[in-house]
Motif scaffolding. Sequence first.
Motif, PDB file in Angstrom:
ATOM      1  N   PRO A 129     -59.722 -28.707 100.000  1.00  0.00           N
ATOM      2  CA  PRO A 129     -60.114 -29.984 100.618  1.00  0.00           C
ATOM      3  C   PRO A 129     -61.035 -29.731 101.814  1.00  0.00           C
ATOM      4  O   PRO A 129     -61.205 -28.592 102.243  1.00  0.00           O
ATOM      5  CB  PRO A 129     -58.764 -30.551 101.094  1.00  0.00           C
ATOM      6  CG  PRO A 129     -57.917 -29.359 101.355  1.00  0.00           C
ATOM      7  CD  PRO A 129     -58.395 -28.259 100.442  1.00  0.00           C
ATOM      8  N   GLU A 130     -61.586 -30.813 102.345  1.00  0.00           N
ATOM      9  CA  GLU A 130     -62.375 -30.701 103.574  1.00  0.00           C
ATOM     10  C   GLU A 130     -61.387 -30.529 104.723  1.00  0.00           C
ATOM     11  O   GLU A 130     -60.655 -31.451 105.068  1.00  0.00           O
ATOM     12  CB  GLU A 130     -63.214 -31.969 103.763  1.00  0.00           C
ATOM     13  CG  GLU A 130     -64.292 -31.798 104.797  1.00  0.00           C
ATOM     14  CD  GLU A 130     -65.083 -33.064 105.059  1.00  0.00           C
ATOM     15  OE1 GLU A 130     -65.844 -33.079 106.025  1.00  0.00           O
ATOM     16  OE2 GLU A 130     -64.929 -34.030 104.306  1.00  0.00           O
ATOM     17  N   LEU A 131     -61.334 -29.336 105.290  1.00  0.00           N
ATOM     18  CA  LEU A 131     -60.325 -29.018 106.305  1.00  0.00           C
ATOM     19  C   LEU A 131     -60.689 -29.596 107.671  1.00  0.00           C
ATOM     20  O   LEU A 131     -59.869 -29.621 108.580  1.00  0.00           O
ATOM     21  CB  LEU A 131     -60.148 -27.501 106.407  1.00  0.00           C
ATOM     22  CG  LEU A 131     -59.643 -26.831 105.120  1.00  0.00           C
ATOM     23  CD1 LEU A 131     -59.883 -25.334 105.161  1.00  0.00           C
ATOM     24  CD2 LEU A 131     -58.171 -27.131 104.884  1.00  0.00           C
ATOM     25  N   GLY A 132     -61.901 -30.038 107.813  1.00  0.00           N
ATOM     26  CA  GLY A 132     -62.349 -30.621 109.070  1.00  0.00           C
ATOM     27  C   GLY A 132     -63.779 -31.072 108.892  1.00  0.00           C
ATOM     28  O   GLY A 132     -64.459 -30.662 107.957  1.00  0.00           O
ATOM     29  N   GLU A 133     -64.199 -31.931 109.829  1.00  0.00           N
ATOM     30  CA  GLU A 133     -65.559 -32.465 109.766  1.00  0.00           C
ATOM     31  C   GLU A 133     -66.576 -31.323 109.797  1.00  0.00           C
ATOM     32  O   GLU A 133     -66.561 -30.502 110.715  1.00  0.00           O
ATOM     33  CB  GLU A 133     -65.769 -33.393 110.981  1.00  0.00           C
ATOM     34  CG  GLU A 133     -66.870 -34.378 110.822  1.00  0.00           C
ATOM     35  CD  GLU A 133     -66.592 -35.424 109.752  1.00  0.00           C
ATOM     36  OE1 GLU A 133     -67.572 -35.977 109.254  1.00  0.00           O
ATOM     37  OE2 GLU A 133     -65.423 -35.673 109.423  1.00  0.00           O
ATOM     38  N   GLY A 134     -67.403 -31.254 108.785  1.00  0.00           N
ATOM     39  CA  GLY A 134     -68.455 -30.238 108.784  1.00  0.00           C
ATOM     40  C   GLY A 134     -68.008 -28.848 108.369  1.00  0.00           C
ATOM     41  O   GLY A 134     -68.797 -27.925 108.330  1.00  0.00           O
ATOM     42  N   ILE A 135     -66.707 -28.686 108.081  1.00  0.00           N
ATOM     43  CA  ILE A 135     -66.231 -27.377 107.614  1.00  0.00           C
ATOM     44  C   ILE A 135     -66.443 -27.338 106.104  1.00  0.00           C
ATOM     45  O   ILE A 135     -65.780 -28.051 105.348  1.00  0.00           O
ATOM     46  CB  ILE A 135     -64.749 -27.133 107.991  1.00  0.00           C
ATOM     47  CG1 ILE A 135     -64.595 -27.123 109.520  1.00  0.00           C
ATOM     48  CG2 ILE A 135     -64.243 -25.816 107.396  1.00  0.00           C
ATOM     49  CD1 ILE A 135     -63.170 -27.036 110.031  1.00  0.00           C
ATOM     50  N   PHE A 163     -55.688 -22.085 108.381  1.00  0.00           N
ATOM     51  CA  PHE A 163     -54.878 -23.202 107.887  1.00  0.00           C
ATOM     52  C   PHE A 163     -53.977 -22.739 106.754  1.00  0.00           C
ATOM     53  O   PHE A 163     -54.375 -21.899 105.944  1.00  0.00           O
ATOM     54  CB  PHE A 163     -55.777 -24.327 107.345  1.00  0.00           C
ATOM     55  CG  PHE A 163     -56.495 -25.098 108.405  1.00  0.00           C
ATOM     56  CD1 PHE A 163     -55.864 -26.117 109.097  1.00  0.00           C
ATOM     57  CD2 PHE A 163     -57.818 -24.799 108.714  1.00  0.00           C
ATOM     58  CE1 PHE A 163     -56.541 -26.838 110.079  1.00  0.00           C
ATOM     59  CE2 PHE A 163     -58.501 -25.511 109.700  1.00  0.00           C
ATOM     60  CZ  PHE A 163     -57.857 -26.531 110.380  1.00  0.00           C
ATOM     61  N   PRO A 171     -50.394 -26.555 101.853  1.00  0.00           N
ATOM     62  CA  PRO A 171     -49.124 -26.668 101.131  1.00  0.00           C
ATOM     63  C   PRO A 171     -49.314 -27.018  99.648  1.00  0.00           C
ATOM     64  O   PRO A 171     -50.360 -27.527  99.244  1.00  0.00           O
ATOM     65  CB  PRO A 171     -48.388 -27.784 101.870  1.00  0.00           C
ATOM     66  CG  PRO A 171     -49.421 -28.540 102.601  1.00  0.00           C
ATOM     67  CD  PRO A 171     -50.650 -27.697 102.721  1.00  0.00           C
TER      68      PRO A 171
END
Lengths: 290, 76
Positions: free
Chosen positions: B7-13, B45, B48
């Motif tokens: 998934p997108e783990l953070g904005e822009g990552i 990160f 899960p």
Amino acid sequence: MKFCQYPHWLVKRFYNTREFNQVRLILRKFNLRTVCEEARCPNMSECFSKKRFTLLILGNKCTRNCRFCFVKKGKPILFYEEEVDNICQAVICLGIKHLVLTSVSRDDLPDKGAEHFARIIRRMKFLQPSVVVEALIPDFGSKEALIELVVKSGLDVLNHNIETVPRLYPQIRPDANYHTSLKVLKIAKKFGSLTKSGLILGLGEKKKEVKRVMNDLSKIGVDILTLGQYLRPGENSLEVKEYINPQTFSYYREIAEGIGFKYVLAGPFVRSSYLAEEIFTAIKDKFRSI
Amino acid sequence: MPEIILPELGEGITQATISYWYFEEGEHVEEGVDLVELATEKTTFNLPTPCSGILKKIYANVGEIVKVGDLLAIIE
């Protein structure tokens, strides 16, 4: 076999929940920004999953050039009046009980953006008086009238981060001043606000310097202190000088509690708005009885 | 078969490095337990497991860089 890039204690769980995605959708719907997203906060999925976030108002371009911060720098954009109602609607829509606002520095504006903070707080309190509002403000040039305006708009917690130790200001916060930031917190306390400040560690500060800052903050009556680890948000950002281990964070917390802060939150992933609601709940009665 | 996608783990990552798989192929995994550790530009990160089942196949090895949307594993 394990690929190790960071110390073992720097592992954050990612919460890919329905609430996490719902919050993101609502924020987009109301055209709102969060510092959580702009600064790539590692706690974002956890906080969004609990419907917690820190709204970034007054645009997303900062007039300052703090070296630890990932928020965009440059010519600020015009902010829009609808932001006031959009924020209130989003808060009501999501059932937020504790709203945290922050902003970029707007040194280009005569009032530094203080009036916009006050408008949002007043409107929020009018529509939903039970919502606790916390504002993480820039220094407003430590102008008393601007700080008073925000504090007296119905604000519950005024946060202004000292960020680092005085020696590192030229490298870390070249456009800011340690004593100006202390003055902001002193003025807010003078007007009766619950005050909060924080440091990010791992930038090359020494323990005795951190203790000095904690003493300075305590002397001016700061109620809440947060201590967290600086994490490099991108390749062009300042490098981490040191990874502070959890034991050292505990050491700082014990010292800070001994000095007299009402609440201290310290740990690698602590940020200035992390667990803001829980902290406020824990100390509000203590504060009001003073 | 549920697919585990980055998934997108953070904005822009946009990418992450596989740090560690907590389970091997063929092992039973419980919903909610940490499945894989991922290193990004900023931190690490734990992702899960979205459901219980057998970890049928791992598509990205430790040390490998994966992009948002990439298939990491399949649970049966």
